[in-house]
Scaffold this motif. Sequence first.
Motif, PDB file in Angstrom:
ATOM      1  N   MET A   1       0.962  -1.227  -0.175  1.00  0.00           N
ATOM      2  CA  MET A   1      -0.102   0.039  -0.007  1.00  0.00           C
ATOM      3  C   MET A   1       1.043   1.279   0.289  1.00  0.00           C
ATOM      4  SD  MET A   1      -2.806   0.988   3.016  1.00  0.00           S
ATOM      5  CE  MET A   1      -1.432   1.320   4.090  1.00  0.00           C
ATOM      6  N   THR A   2       0.577   2.097  -0.833  1.00  0.00           N
ATOM      7  CA  THR A   2       1.293   3.286  -0.985  1.00  0.00           C
ATOM      8  C   THR A   2       0.486   4.389  -0.644  1.00  0.00           C
ATOM      9  OG1 THR A   2       3.057   2.506  -2.406  1.00  0.00           O
ATOM     10  CG2 THR A   2       2.817   5.063  -2.366  1.00  0.00           C
ATOM     11  N   HIS A   3       0.899   5.489   0.107  1.00  0.00           N
ATOM     12  CA  HIS A   3       0.001   6.586   0.328  1.00  0.00           C
ATOM     13  C   HIS A   3       0.339   7.694  -0.641  1.00  0.00           C
ATOM     14  CE1 HIS A   3      -1.205   4.157   3.832  1.00  0.00           C
ATOM     15  NE2 HIS A   3      -0.075   4.280   4.504  1.00  0.00           N
ATOM     16  N   PRO A   4      -0.527   8.557  -0.763  1.00  0.00           N
ATOM     17  CA  PRO A   4      -0.104   9.681  -1.472  1.00  0.00           C
ATOM     18  C   PRO A   4       1.054  10.566  -1.042  1.00  0.00           C
ATOM     19  CG  PRO A   4      -2.548   9.567  -1.097  1.00  0.00           C
ATOM     20  CD  PRO A   4      -1.662   8.590  -0.141  1.00  0.00           C
ATOM     21  N   THR A   5       1.474  11.255  -1.985  1.00  0.00           N
ATOM     22  CA  THR A   5       2.627  12.125  -1.462  1.00  0.00           C
ATOM     23  C   THR A   5       1.827  13.380  -1.022  1.00  0.00           C
ATOM     24  OG1 THR A   5       3.874  11.321  -3.089  1.00  0.00           O
ATOM     25  CG2 THR A   5       4.618  13.472  -2.249  1.00  0.00           C
ATOM     26  N   THR A   6       2.601  13.993  -0.050  1.00  0.00           N
ATOM     27  CA  THR A   6       2.077  15.008   0.870  1.00  0.00           C
ATOM     28  C   THR A   6       2.712  16.306   0.250  1.00  0.00           C
ATOM     29  OG1 THR A   6       1.645  13.800   2.914  1.00  0.00           O
ATOM     30  CG2 THR A   6       1.561  16.300   3.105  1.00  0.00           C
ATOM     31  N   PRO A   7       2.076  17.392   0.114  1.00  0.00           N
ATOM     32  CA  PRO A   7       2.654  18.647  -0.317  1.00  0.00           C
ATOM     33  C   PRO A   7       3.870  19.155   0.267  1.00  0.00           C
ATOM     34  CG  PRO A   7       0.186  18.908  -0.584  1.00  0.00           C
ATOM     35  CD  PRO A   7       0.391  17.641  -0.051  1.00  0.00           C
ATOM     36  N   ALA A   8       4.812  19.449  -0.259  1.00  0.00           N
ATOM     37  CA  ALA A   8       5.980  20.118   0.585  1.00  0.00           C
ATOM     38  C   ALA A   8       5.578  21.378   1.482  1.00  0.00           C
ATOM     39  CB  ALA A   8       6.903  20.343  -0.340  1.00  0.00           C
ATOM     40  N   GLY A   9       4.685  22.054   0.967  1.00  0.00           N
ATOM     41  CA  GLY A   9       4.400  23.204   1.883  1.00  0.00           C
ATOM     42  C   GLY A   9       3.943  22.911   3.178  1.00  0.00           C
ATOM     43  N   ASP A  10       3.497  21.514   3.446  1.00  0.00           N
ATOM     44  CA  ASP A  10       2.954  21.289   4.793  1.00  0.00           C
ATOM     45  C   ASP A  10       4.249  20.707   5.844  1.00  0.00           C
ATOM     46  OD1 ASP A  10      -0.077  20.042   3.568  1.00  0.00           O
ATOM     47  OD2 ASP A  10       0.250  21.880   4.557  1.00  0.00           O
ATOM     48  N   GLY A  11       5.277  20.776   5.168  1.00  0.00           N
ATOM     49  CA  GLY A  11       6.597  20.498   6.074  1.00  0.00           C
ATOM     50  C   GLY A  11       6.479  18.746   6.148  1.00  0.00           C
ATOM     51  N   ALA A  12       6.017  18.099   5.167  1.00  0.00           N
ATOM     52  CA  ALA A  12       5.947  16.721   5.329  1.00  0.00           C
ATOM     53  C   ALA A  12       6.925  15.945   4.364  1.00  0.00           C
ATOM     54  CB  ALA A  12       4.621  16.242   4.599  1.00  0.00           C
ATOM     55  N   GLN A 143       8.213  21.550  12.200  1.00  0.00           N
ATOM     56  CA  GLN A 143       8.967  22.513  13.027  1.00  0.00           C
ATOM     57  C   GLN A 143       7.854  22.862  14.120  1.00  0.00           C
ATOM     58  OE1 GLN A 143      10.777  25.926  11.601  1.00  0.00           O
ATOM     59  NE2 GLN A 143      11.742  26.498  13.298  1.00  0.00           N
ATOM     60  N   ASN A 144       6.824  23.396  13.520  1.00  0.00           N
ATOM     61  CA  ASN A 144       5.398  23.777  14.612  1.00  0.00           C
ATOM     62  C   ASN A 144       4.129  23.245  13.955  1.00  0.00           C
ATOM     63  OD1 ASN A 144       7.226  25.755  16.348  1.00  0.00           O
ATOM     64  ND2 ASN A 144       7.151  26.899  14.293  1.00  0.00           N
ATOM     65  N   PRO A 145       3.459  22.633  14.939  1.00  0.00           N
ATOM     66  CA  PRO A 145       2.052  22.014  14.536  1.00  0.00           C
ATOM     67  C   PRO A 145       1.178  23.203  14.066  1.00  0.00           C
ATOM     68  CG  PRO A 145       2.601  21.575  16.899  1.00  0.00           C
ATOM     69  CD  PRO A 145       3.664  22.617  16.447  1.00  0.00           C
ATOM     70  N   ASP A 146       0.415  22.742  12.944  1.00  0.00           N
ATOM     71  CA  ASP A 146      -0.780  23.564  12.260  1.00  0.00           C
ATOM     72  C   ASP A 146      -1.718  24.227  13.382  1.00  0.00           C
ATOM     73  OD1 ASP A 146      -1.686  24.846   9.713  1.00  0.00           O
ATOM     74  OD2 ASP A 146      -3.268  23.718  10.594  1.00  0.00           O
ATOM     75  N   PRO A 147      -1.854  25.537  13.474  1.00  0.00           N
ATOM     76  CA  PRO A 147      -2.948  26.064  14.472  1.00  0.00           C
ATOM     77  C   PRO A 147      -4.209  25.542  14.154  1.00  0.00           C
ATOM     78  CG  PRO A 147      -2.304  27.755  12.917  1.00  0.00           C
ATOM     79  CD  PRO A 147      -1.226  26.551  12.790  1.00  0.00           C
ATOM     80  N   GLY A 148      -4.635  24.940  12.705  1.00  0.00           N
ATOM     81  CA  GLY A 148      -5.894  24.621  12.272  1.00  0.00           C
ATOM     82  C   GLY A 148      -6.131  23.281  12.687  1.00  0.00           C
ATOM     83  N   THR A 149      -5.467  22.429  12.144  1.00  0.00           N
ATOM     84  CA  THR A 149      -5.619  20.920  12.175  1.00  0.00           C
ATOM     85  C   THR A 149      -4.465  20.196  12.869  1.00  0.00           C
ATOM     86  OG1 THR A 149      -4.630  20.689   9.926  1.00  0.00           O
ATOM     87  CG2 THR A 149      -7.026  20.985  10.129  1.00  0.00           C
ATOM     88  N   TYR A 150      -3.538  20.814  13.534  1.00  0.00           N
ATOM     89  CA  TYR A 150      -2.440  20.131  14.043  1.00  0.00           C
ATOM     90  C   TYR A 150      -1.190  19.787  12.988  1.00  0.00           C
ATOM     91  CZ  TYR A 150       0.835  18.151  17.396  1.00  0.00           C
ATOM     92  OH  TYR A 150       1.599  17.600  18.133  1.00  0.00           O
ATOM     93  N   PHE A 151      -1.839  19.017  12.073  1.00  0.00           N
ATOM     94  CA  PHE A 151      -1.071  18.709  10.877  1.00  0.00           C
ATOM     95  C   PHE A 151      -1.305  19.740   9.885  1.00  0.00           C
ATOM     96  CE2 PHE A 151      -2.412  14.859  13.225  1.00  0.00           C
ATOM     97  CZ  PHE A 151      -1.057  14.373  13.486  1.00  0.00           C
ATOM     98  N   GLY A 152      -0.550  19.680   8.877  1.00  0.00           N
ATOM     99  CA  GLY A 152      -0.734  20.369   7.860  1.00  0.00           C
ATOM    100  C   GLY A 152      -2.092  19.748   6.788  1.00  0.00           C
ATOM    101  N   LYS A 155      -0.963  16.763   5.042  1.00  0.00           N
ATOM    102  CA  LYS A 155      -0.733  15.529   5.843  1.00  0.00           C
ATOM    103  C   LYS A 155      -1.997  14.924   6.407  1.00  0.00           C
ATOM    104  CE  LYS A 155       2.807  13.069   7.099  1.00  0.00           C
ATOM    105  NZ  LYS A 155       3.749  12.517   6.061  1.00  0.00           N
ATOM    106  N   ALA A 156      -3.136  15.967   6.667  1.00  0.00           N
ATOM    107  CA  ALA A 156      -4.319  15.604   7.360  1.00  0.00           C
ATOM    108  C   ALA A 156      -5.309  14.877   6.244  1.00  0.00           C
ATOM    109  CB  ALA A 156      -5.114  16.881   7.558  1.00  0.00           C
TER     110      ALA A 156
END
Length: 518
Positions: A1-12, A143-152, A155-156
């Motif tokens: 199983m391969t999960h989708p790639t997370t956008p780099a903007g989320d620090g993933a 580096q820092n959790p996202d204030p809205g969803t904790y993850f970017g 990643k969410a």
Amino acid sequence: MTHPTTPAGDGADATIPERNPEPTATAPAETAAPTLRPDDVVARVLARAGTALDEGDTRWTDDDGDQLDREERAALRRVGGLSTELEDVTEVEYRSLRLERVVLAGVWSSGTVEDAELSLRELAALAETAGSEVLDGLLQRRQNPDPGTYFGSGKAAELADVVRATGADTVVVDADLSPSQRRGLEDIVKVKVIDRTALILDIFAQHAKSKEGKAQVELAQLEYLLPRLRGWGESMSRQAGGRVAGGEGIGSRGPGETKIELDRRRIRTRMAKLRREIAHMRPARETRRASRRRHQVPAVAIVGYTNAGKSSLLNRLTGAGVLVENALFATLDPTVRRARTPDGRTYTLADTVGFVRSLPTQLVEAFRSTLEEVAEADVLLHVVDVSHPDPEGQIAAVRTVLGEIEGVDDIVEVVVLNKADVADPETVARLRRREPRSVVVSAHTGEGLEELQRVVAEHLPRPHEVVDVVVPYDRGDLVHRVHSEGEVDDEQHTADGTVLRARVGADLAAELRAVSVA
């Protein structure tokens, strides 16, 4: 199983590959550390999933007794067919917490990869102790959790894909989420999201047995729930305000008390009642402690990280037969038993609730009355699982909680390095150097217990009043108290009575002198 790639903007990170608990044999050792990714940490955690439960564990001794509570505790394990999948996300806070199939999620923002792995492994053990099955996990390097969803956002979305692929019905996040973060993440993953604090509170609710323990846990749960209630627009209104019923008409109508306001008021009322009940239980504990102080009975309290072996040690030293289980927070209600030093002096030994990293503030406050047993002790036995990968971290976490209890700083602390029979000798030696006042023991094999009892006897307060009296034979109760509470230097039996030369407390000394026939 391969999960989708997370956008780099989320620090993933890059695409997460198939979960593989076994390391690749052909990977060069010198490149392993630089290329280590969060999904590698998750794979190792999942490969060891199941260690929180002790099915098949035979590390009990005859001192542990019949363990009659184990059958009842086993009934709290996961039951197939139960689901917490949300049909209406707005009602999540009004549903009871029932874990079944969970996905772990965390953010690795600081520290080493070992720190991140230990934290996630502890979360898996907590989830399994609560009765759930850990299916998968996700760890984000950020580096820092996202204030809205904790993850970017990326990643969410990836977490939502993992939930759908595994059929999980709960996401457990390795952090304390704000109400807005939890709501935001639930809106994306479409299943129940709970944080570390809610998970610990649920374990406490399952394991509390005494009336006081249940009241303390309920108070902590309500304090946690109060700021997390949520409504959904005007549909939550319960009544019309103003004097509409009296026909006052325009200008007098209002939304009145909404359902969420009503729930908050009921919670505050219930919390006030629980605080009164806990306060009313306090005199009984103070009476018992006052009786021990009056009879000059020294007190020893066992403290330590959860699952460090405190109850096993209590059983070894006193034969108390309290519940022993290879699970986190197996003990919630304190147990006090009598014990004797090698020279015959009596003292009390109290088993207390275990601590954990980032122990919820609500629990520290709610269990403050129980922790008073620690503040009243003459000696603290700080039990450490020396076989744990990070015993120093556990010691620091326990001392952080102890620092919040008034009066503990002046109490003698003896560090008990437990589980030495399965620990790395180098780790034991390192901790012996780090903690000068320490004893190496194994509650399972009995190794080092004699030395521990000798160290406890050395640090217990000794009676200071010297008496030389003749006690009449009809006051054998006083002779018994001298043996149990004091130190007898010489004892002879004469025609007039029992001649005693001993060291006792001031109160007992006064009683002895009052009845002495010499």
